[in-house]
Structures are given as structure tokens and as C-alpha cells.
Design a protein around this motif. Structure first.
Motif, PDB file in Angstrom:
ATOM      1  N   GLN A   1      -1.370   7.612   1.481  1.00 39.75           N
ATOM      2  CA  GLN A   1      -2.392   8.415   0.772  1.00 39.75           C
ATOM      3  C   GLN A   1      -1.805   9.884   0.705  1.00 39.75           C
ATOM      4  O   GLN A   1      -1.192  10.588   1.712  1.00 39.75           O
ATOM      5  N   GLN A   2      -1.842  10.688  -0.542  1.00 40.92           N
ATOM      6  CA  GLN A   2      -1.302  11.889  -0.861  1.00 40.92           C
ATOM      7  C   GLN A   2      -2.262  12.889  -0.058  1.00 40.92           C
ATOM      8  O   GLN A   2      -3.284  12.650  -0.088  1.00 40.92           O
TER       9      GLN A   2
ATOM     10  N   CYS B   1     -11.315   8.911   8.771  1.00 41.53           N
ATOM     11  CA  CYS B   1     -10.708   8.214   7.580  1.00 41.53           C
ATOM     12  C   CYS B   1      -9.304   8.637   7.569  1.00 41.53           C
ATOM     13  O   CYS B   1      -8.667   8.153   6.581  1.00 41.53           O
TER      14      CYS B   1
ATOM     15  N   THR C   1       0.982  -1.348  -0.095  1.00 41.48           N
ATOM     16  CA  THR C   1      -0.033   0.004  -0.036  1.00 41.48           C
ATOM     17  C   THR C   1       0.985   1.176  -0.101  1.00 41.48           C
ATOM     18  O   THR C   1       1.746   1.263   0.644  1.00 41.48           O
ATOM     19  N   THR C   2       0.473   2.340  -0.747  1.00 44.82           N
ATOM     20  CA  THR C   2       1.223   3.508  -0.663  1.00 44.82           C
ATOM     21  C   THR C   2       0.654   4.473   0.233  1.00 44.82           C
ATOM     22  O   THR C   2      -0.971   4.559   0.300  1.00 44.82           O
TER      23      THR C   2
ATOM     24  N   ALA D   1      -7.942  11.096   6.392  1.00 44.78           N
ATOM     25  CA  ALA D   1      -7.529  11.887   5.283  1.00 44.78           C
ATOM     26  C   ALA D   1      -6.611  13.044   5.688  1.00 44.78           C
ATOM     27  O   ALA D   1      -6.780  13.695   6.586  1.00 44.78           O
ATOM     28  N   HIS D   2      -5.488  13.454   5.082  1.00 41.81           N
ATOM     29  CA  HIS D   2      -4.663  14.337   5.266  1.00 41.81           C
ATOM     30  C   HIS D   2      -4.749  15.566   4.555  1.00 41.81           C
ATOM     31  O   HIS D   2      -4.616  15.424   3.216  1.00 41.81           O
TER      32      HIS D   2
END
Length: 65
Positions: free
Chosen positions: A7-8, A50, A4-5, A52-53
Motif C-alpha cells: 500500500q502506498q 488496518c 499484492t503490491t 495504513a501508513h
């Protein structure tokens, strides 16, 4: 085995304030209860649901300091 990479970061601007997650364009499967995120102080925020950044790009409008 797949890797897994990370998350941007999601770039937002002053027009996206006040910031909330999920955003209006989030797909239905990614929705969770809406939470407002404080981003003006540090320039970034992470959603507690979640992960999210979000990263603020550009200057804040007056009144958001």
C-alpha cells in the motif's frame, strides 16, 4: 496467482491534524474503531487496525511539536 503490491503511504498535511484513522473519506467497508495517531514526533504513523501508513508532508503548525 495474483501478486499484492504494498500500500502506498497516505500523505497528510498540518490541516489534517489531529490525525485519526479511518479518515472521514474512508469507504464504509474500510471502517474500524477510530484511533488517533501520533505523527508529529517522527513524521509518519501506522494504524494498528488496518496498517495504513501515513506520512506527514510540510511543516507542523505551532503547538504540534
Amino acid at each position: 496467482m495474483s501478486q499484492t503490491t504494498p500500500q502506498q503511504p497516505i500523505e497528510i498535511t498540518a490541516k489534517d491534524l489531529p490525525l485519526h484513522c479511518p479518515t472521514g473519506d474512508a469507504p464504509l467497508w474500510a471502517r474500524h474503531p477510530r484511533v488517533f495517531l501520533e505523527i508529529a514526533r517522527t513524521g509518519e504513523a501506522i494504524c494498528p487496525y488496518c496498517s495504513a501508513h501515513y506520512v506527514l508532508k510540510g511543516e507542523l503548525p505551532k503547538g504540534h511539536h
